[in-house]
Design a protein around this motif. Sequence first.
Motif, PDB file in Angstrom:
ATOM      1  N   THR A   2      16.762  14.458 -21.403  1.00  0.00           N
ATOM      2  CA  THR A   2      17.515  13.638 -20.461  1.00  0.00           C
ATOM      3  C   THR A   2      18.186  14.528 -19.420  1.00  0.00           C
ATOM      4  O   THR A   2      18.956  15.416 -19.767  1.00  0.00           O
ATOM      5  CB  THR A   2      18.571  12.796 -21.189  1.00  0.00           C
ATOM      6  OG1 THR A   2      17.924  11.934 -22.135  1.00  0.00           O
ATOM      7  CG2 THR A   2      19.364  11.954 -20.205  1.00  0.00           C
ATOM      8  N   LEU A   3      17.890  14.291 -18.145  1.00  0.00           N
ATOM      9  CA  LEU A   3      18.488  15.065 -17.062  1.00  0.00           C
ATOM     10  C   LEU A   3      19.692  14.365 -16.445  1.00  0.00           C
ATOM     11  O   LEU A   3      20.545  15.015 -15.855  1.00  0.00           O
ATOM     12  CB  LEU A   3      17.443  15.321 -15.970  1.00  0.00           C
ATOM     13  CG  LEU A   3      16.230  16.163 -16.364  1.00  0.00           C
ATOM     14  CD1 LEU A   3      15.295  16.349 -15.163  1.00  0.00           C
ATOM     15  CD2 LEU A   3      16.662  17.521 -16.909  1.00  0.00           C
ATOM     16  N   ALA A  28      13.276  14.037 -17.877  1.00  0.00           N
ATOM     17  CA  ALA A  28      12.361  14.944 -17.196  1.00  0.00           C
ATOM     18  C   ALA A  28      10.975  14.313 -17.145  1.00  0.00           C
ATOM     19  O   ALA A  28      10.536  13.666 -18.095  1.00  0.00           O
ATOM     20  CB  ALA A  28      12.311  16.275 -17.940  1.00  0.00           C
ATOM     21  N   GLY A  29      10.288  14.474 -16.019  1.00  0.00           N
ATOM     22  CA  GLY A  29       8.948  13.930 -15.860  1.00  0.00           C
ATOM     23  C   GLY A  29       8.892  12.545 -15.260  1.00  0.00           C
ATOM     24  O   GLY A  29       7.804  12.000 -15.071  1.00  0.00           O
ATOM     25  N   GLY A  62      22.383  16.870 -16.757  1.00  0.00           N
ATOM     26  CA  GLY A  62      21.895  17.948 -17.614  1.00  0.00           C
ATOM     27  C   GLY A  62      22.650  18.038 -18.926  1.00  0.00           C
ATOM     28  O   GLY A  62      22.794  19.119 -19.498  1.00  0.00           O
ATOM     29  N   HIS A  77      22.000  21.749 -10.500  1.00  0.00           N
ATOM     30  CA  HIS A  77      21.342  20.765 -11.355  1.00  0.00           C
ATOM     31  C   HIS A  77      20.615  19.691 -10.557  1.00  0.00           C
ATOM     32  O   HIS A  77      19.614  19.150 -11.024  1.00  0.00           O
ATOM     33  CB  HIS A  77      22.366  20.095 -12.272  1.00  0.00           C
ATOM     34  CG  HIS A  77      22.747  20.911 -13.459  1.00  0.00           C
ATOM     35  ND1 HIS A  77      23.755  21.848 -13.425  1.00  0.00           N
ATOM     36  CD2 HIS A  77      22.250  20.946 -14.720  1.00  0.00           C
ATOM     37  CE1 HIS A  77      23.872  22.414 -14.607  1.00  0.00           C
ATOM     38  NE2 HIS A  77      22.980  21.888 -15.412  1.00  0.00           N
ATOM     39  N   PRO A 158      16.383  20.744 -10.992  1.00  0.00           N
ATOM     40  CA  PRO A 158      15.618  19.920 -11.939  1.00  0.00           C
ATOM     41  C   PRO A 158      15.585  18.445 -11.563  1.00  0.00           C
ATOM     42  O   PRO A 158      14.665  17.717 -11.924  1.00  0.00           O
ATOM     43  CB  PRO A 158      16.342  20.126 -13.267  1.00  0.00           C
ATOM     44  CG  PRO A 158      17.129  21.379 -13.111  1.00  0.00           C
ATOM     45  CD  PRO A 158      17.493  21.447 -11.652  1.00  0.00           C
ATOM     46  N   LEU A 159      16.611  17.991 -10.818  1.00  0.00           N
ATOM     47  CA  LEU A 159      16.736  16.576 -10.474  1.00  0.00           C
ATOM     48  C   LEU A 159      16.928  16.441  -8.970  1.00  0.00           C
ATOM     49  O   LEU A 159      17.724  17.157  -8.371  1.00  0.00           O
ATOM     50  CB  LEU A 159      17.941  15.976 -11.210  1.00  0.00           C
ATOM     51  CG  LEU A 159      18.292  14.505 -10.958  1.00  0.00           C
ATOM     52  CD1 LEU A 159      17.170  13.596 -11.415  1.00  0.00           C
ATOM     53  CD2 LEU A 159      19.589  14.157 -11.687  1.00  0.00           C
ATOM     54  N   ALA A 185       7.698  15.492 -10.552  1.00  0.00           N
ATOM     55  CA  ALA A 185       7.823  14.867 -11.870  1.00  0.00           C
ATOM     56  C   ALA A 185       6.794  15.450 -12.835  1.00  0.00           C
ATOM     57  O   ALA A 185       7.095  15.708 -14.002  1.00  0.00           O
ATOM     58  CB  ALA A 185       7.655  13.355 -11.751  1.00  0.00           C
ATOM     59  N   GLY A 188       7.758  18.511 -14.652  1.00  0.00           N
ATOM     60  CA  GLY A 188       8.837  18.415 -15.622  1.00  0.00           C
ATOM     61  C   GLY A 188      10.206  18.204 -15.013  1.00  0.00           C
ATOM     62  O   GLY A 188      11.220  18.280 -15.722  1.00  0.00           O
ATOM     63  N   ARG A 189      10.258  17.942 -13.710  1.00  0.00           N
ATOM     64  CA  ARG A 189      11.541  17.607 -13.091  1.00  0.00           C
ATOM     65  C   ARG A 189      11.673  16.086 -13.064  1.00  0.00           C
ATOM     66  O   ARG A 189      10.875  15.360 -13.645  1.00  0.00           O
ATOM     67  CB  ARG A 189      11.614  18.183 -11.685  1.00  0.00           C
ATOM     68  CG  ARG A 189      11.318  19.676 -11.636  1.00  0.00           C
ATOM     69  CD  ARG A 189      11.588  20.241 -10.275  1.00  0.00           C
ATOM     70  NE  ARG A 189      10.774  21.416 -10.010  1.00  0.00           N
ATOM     71  CZ  ARG A 189      10.893  22.167  -8.924  1.00  0.00           C
ATOM     72  NH1 ARG A 189      11.783  21.853  -7.994  1.00  0.00           N
ATOM     73  NH2 ARG A 189      10.127  23.217  -8.743  1.00  0.00           N
ATOM     74  N   ALA A 190      12.681  15.592 -12.363  1.00  0.00           N
ATOM     75  CA  ALA A 190      12.836  14.146 -12.210  1.00  0.00           C
ATOM     76  C   ALA A 190      13.264  13.849 -10.778  1.00  0.00           C
ATOM     77  O   ALA A 190      13.990  14.629 -10.160  1.00  0.00           O
ATOM     78  CB  ALA A 190      13.870  13.595 -13.185  1.00  0.00           C
TER      79      ALA A 190
END
Length: 269
Positions: A2-3, A28-29, A62, A77, A158-159, A185, A188-190
């Motif tokens: 969970t991001l 993530a994703g 994060g 983040h 990451p986001l 995505a 592995g990011r969002a």
Amino acid sequence: MTLLSGSDLHVSLGGKEVLHGLTFEVAAGEFVGLIGPNGAGKSTLLRAILGLVPSQGRVAIGGGDSTTMSAMERARHLAYLPQEREIAWPVSVEMLVSLGRAPHRPAFAALTHEDKVIIEQAMRRMEVEAFRDRPATQLSGGEKARVLIARALAQDAPLLLADEPAAGLDPSHQIALMRTFSGLAGEGRAVIASMHDLGLAARWCTRLILIDKGMIVMDGPPRQVLTQEVLRGVYGVETYLGEAQGAFVVQPLDVVGGASAVPNDGASA
């Protein structure tokens, strides 16, 4: 992993509550499309996540409580692309994109080799490297939008939160942007993007959160969220739902009860 998560999130502006207890998680994703009518609360939600408007409830970024994070830590983040596309200073395109690296280095420190590689990748992704030396204030509206998106990509967070990122882009660059977000995505990011174009949302997003009147009405895969019943009830429109090249197609046709509204023609909802 969970991001981002929000729990019982409330926001009041000008003495009026505009978000009513929203709870959600983004992993993530995921490429999440934030959809809903004008004034539904989409931009307010993004700004509440960023701490730009006061809110009640809990936002975790994060895994950490966002209220305990410094602005620099939060920027490492998540990256944010606001609706506004104004550029105040006549810096070069490359310089503007390089500002995305600020959270990752001390103030006034020179760019590292890694920074330069990430900046170049971001400019290439948004096809702005050809005018890297031009003053950003001299660009067209669509070019400015692509440069500001490149700056957000250079942040390498990451986001990514984006408020109407496709606005002002021609169809080719809209699709290229959706491919980029989908690619992020896939890495592995969002991505959470506020969107009005239901066709783009249906085609590219892995998940849609539909907000209306400050509440989450639906949350799920595009085919589950974008049904005839939901689109009539929330948007007040008749819509064609179908398939093309193996993808879900959504095309609003007319307001409910409009003279030119046509039936679904047998396409599955």
